[in-house]
Design a protein around this motif. Structure first.
Motif, PDB file in Angstrom:
ATOM      1  N   SER A   1     -52.585  24.608 -42.060  1.00 24.48           N
ATOM      2  CA  SER A   1     -51.129  24.596 -41.990  1.00 24.48           C
ATOM      3  C   SER A   1     -50.558  23.563 -42.956  1.00 24.48           C
ATOM      4  O   SER A   1     -51.229  22.618 -43.351  1.00 24.48           O
ATOM      5  CB  SER A   1     -50.670  24.318 -40.555  1.00 24.48           C
ATOM      6  OG  SER A   1     -50.286  23.008 -40.381  1.00 24.48           O
ATOM      7  N   PHE A   2     -49.301  23.759 -43.342  1.00 27.38           N
ATOM      8  CA  PHE A   2     -48.643  22.813 -44.238  1.00 27.38           C
ATOM      9  C   PHE A   2     -48.487  21.440 -43.582  1.00 27.38           C
ATOM     10  O   PHE A   2     -48.313  20.437 -44.269  1.00 27.38           O
ATOM     11  CB  PHE A   2     -47.283  23.348 -44.662  1.00 27.38           C
ATOM     12  CG  PHE A   2     -47.340  24.516 -45.613  1.00 27.38           C
ATOM     13  CD1 PHE A   2     -48.415  24.676 -46.477  1.00 27.38           C
ATOM     14  CD2 PHE A   2     -46.320  25.462 -45.647  1.00 27.38           C
ATOM     15  CE1 PHE A   2     -48.471  25.753 -47.365  1.00 27.38           C
ATOM     16  CE2 PHE A   2     -46.368  26.530 -46.533  1.00 27.38           C
ATOM     17  CZ  PHE A   2     -47.448  26.674 -47.389  1.00 27.38           C
ATOM     18  N   LYS A   3     -48.537  21.379 -42.254  1.00 31.48           N
ATOM     19  CA  LYS A   3     -48.393  20.110 -41.552  1.00 31.48           C
ATOM     20  C   LYS A   3     -49.567  19.168 -41.818  1.00 31.48           C
ATOM     21  O   LYS A   3     -49.463  17.968 -41.592  1.00 31.48           O
ATOM     22  CB  LYS A   3     -48.256  20.356 -40.050  1.00 31.48           C
ATOM     23  CG  LYS A   3     -46.983  21.097 -39.665  1.00 31.48           C
ATOM     24  CD  LYS A   3     -46.918  21.327 -38.167  1.00 31.48           C
ATOM     25  CE  LYS A   3     -45.653  22.097 -37.782  1.00 31.48           C
ATOM     26  NZ  LYS A   3     -45.599  22.364 -36.322  1.00 31.48           N
ATOM     27  N   LYS A   4     -50.687  19.722 -42.275  1.00 22.98           N
ATOM     28  CA  LYS A   4     -51.879  18.909 -42.521  1.00 22.98           C
ATOM     29  C   LYS A   4     -51.911  18.341 -43.936  1.00 22.98           C
ATOM     30  O   LYS A   4     -52.850  17.655 -44.308  1.00 22.98           O
ATOM     31  CB  LYS A   4     -53.142  19.737 -42.263  1.00 22.98           C
ATOM     32  CG  LYS A   4     -53.299  20.175 -40.811  1.00 22.98           C
ATOM     33  CD  LYS A   4     -54.587  20.937 -40.603  1.00 22.98           C
ATOM     34  CE  LYS A   4     -54.755  21.358 -39.138  1.00 22.98           C
ATOM     35  NZ  LYS A   4     -55.998  22.106 -38.919  1.00 22.98           N
ATOM     36  N   LEU A   5     -50.893  18.625 -44.718  1.00 25.65           N
ATOM     37  CA  LEU A   5     -50.833  18.143 -46.088  1.00 25.65           C
ATOM     38  C   LEU A   5     -50.293  16.719 -46.126  1.00 25.65           C
ATOM     39  O   LEU A   5     -49.640  16.259 -45.190  1.00 25.65           O
ATOM     40  CB  LEU A   5     -49.935  19.058 -46.925  1.00 25.65           C
ATOM     41  CG  LEU A   5     -50.354  20.525 -47.026  1.00 25.65           C
ATOM     42  CD1 LEU A   5     -49.290  21.319 -47.763  1.00 25.65           C
ATOM     43  CD2 LEU A   5     -51.710  20.666 -47.709  1.00 25.65           C
ATOM     44  N   ILE A   6     -50.549  16.021 -47.231  1.00 20.21           N
ATOM     45  CA  ILE A   6     -49.980  14.678 -47.379  1.00 20.21           C
ATOM     46  C   ILE A   6     -48.457  14.786 -47.333  1.00 20.21           C
ATOM     47  O   ILE A   6     -47.868  15.796 -47.720  1.00 20.21           O
ATOM     48  CB  ILE A   6     -50.445  14.003 -48.685  1.00 20.21           C
ATOM     49  CG1 ILE A   6     -50.041  14.818 -49.920  1.00 20.21           C
ATOM     50  CG2 ILE A   6     -51.952  13.762 -48.662  1.00 20.21           C
ATOM     51  CD1 ILE A   6     -50.317  14.106 -51.236  1.00 20.21           C
ATOM     52  N   GLU A   7     -47.816  13.742 -46.865  1.00 14.64           N
ATOM     53  CA  GLU A   7     -46.379  13.804 -46.575  1.00 14.64           C
ATOM     54  C   GLU A   7     -45.512  14.194 -47.771  1.00 14.64           C
ATOM     55  O   GLU A   7     -44.628  15.061 -47.636  1.00 14.64           O
ATOM     56  CB  GLU A   7     -45.907  12.473 -45.994  1.00 14.64           C
ATOM     57  CG  GLU A   7     -44.457  12.494 -45.542  1.00 14.64           C
ATOM     58  CD  GLU A   7     -44.028  11.215 -44.843  1.00 14.64           C
ATOM     59  OE1 GLU A   7     -42.821  11.032 -44.624  1.00 14.64           O
ATOM     60  OE2 GLU A   7     -44.914  10.391 -44.530  1.00 14.64           O
ATOM     61  N   PRO A   8     -45.709  13.603 -48.970  1.00 14.75           N
ATOM     62  CA  PRO A   8     -44.838  14.007 -50.094  1.00 14.75           C
ATOM     63  C   PRO A   8     -44.972  15.489 -50.442  1.00 14.75           C
ATOM     64  O   PRO A   8     -43.978  16.141 -50.772  1.00 14.75           O
ATOM     65  CB  PRO A   8     -45.326  13.124 -51.250  1.00 14.75           C
ATOM     66  CG  PRO A   8     -46.027  11.980 -50.602  1.00 14.75           C
ATOM     67  CD  PRO A   8     -46.641  12.532 -49.357  1.00 14.75           C
TER      68      PRO A   8
END
Length: 208
Positions: free
Chosen positions: A2-9
């Motif tokens: 999921s996109f939620k697991k990506l680094i914040e920026p």
């Protein structure tokens, strides 16, 4: 993945572009790429190959680190390089990652100087990359990812041979090839430096 697991920026940039969840292709491959697997990704246009490439590179590199590039992306020509650079710039907002384009219609001495100053991601045409390398204009010792975007172009002119030379000059690396169709000539790479690569054939029915 999921996109939620990506680094914040990166997650913020994706949200700013209006992407709420991964496309079907991205659900298939993003976690595989994150795990370090080498892949042949075979999928049609508009399935999200380029976006998957960009997300994967930014997620893996995260921030500027070495002077030498850690990701090398082969493209067919100058316009493809510039287009991909624009896409990277949109997704890497909030990071300090540096992207540089190396193509044939530009002064090679200026390109060599710019690369020497430090870059994380190099987008290059095969001919120019090989010329830079043999002029000691680029250090590939820190390379972590070697990628070919829209790989159908490899089988025109001498591009396939020029890209094949690159693995001879680098150590352990993750290889990603994005293509509309799988050409039988890729089996040479499977028998050499991509022998552990997975072949992901995207189901076009998922697009309907």
């Amino acid at each position: 993945m999921s996109f939620k697991k990506l680094i914040e920026p990166l997650a913020d940039a994706i949200n700013h572009k209006g992407f709420k969840e991964p496309l079907p292709l991205q659900k298939q491959i993003l976690s595989k790429i994150k795990s370090g697997a080498s892949l042949f990704v075979i999928a049609p246009e508009s399935s999200g190959k380029t976006t998957s490439l960009i997300i994967s590179v930014i997620q893996k590199l995260k921030y500027a680190k070495e002077d030498a590039p850690r990701a090398l992306i082969f493209v067919k020509d100058k316009q493809a390089a510039l287009n991909l650079e624009l896409e990277f710039n949109a997704f890497k907002r909030g990071t300090d990652l540096r992207v540089f384009c190396a193509y044939d219609e530009h002064d090679i001495d200026i390109q060599r100087d710019n690369i020497y100053e430090g870059t994380d991601i190099v987008i290059a045409t095969p001919k120019r990359l090989n010329k830079l390398f043999y002029l000691n204009g680029i250090n590939l010792n820190k390379l972590q990812m070697c990628i070919v975007e829209d790989a159908d172009f490899l089988f025109r002119n001498s591009n396939f041979a020029q890209v094949t030379r690159t693995p001879e000059s680098i150590g352990k690396c993750q290889y990603l090839v994005f293509t509309d169709t799988f050409d039988a000539r890729f089996k040479r790479w499977q028998a050499a430096f991509m022998y552990n690569a997975q072949v992901v054939k995207f189901n076009q029915a998922l697009l309907r």
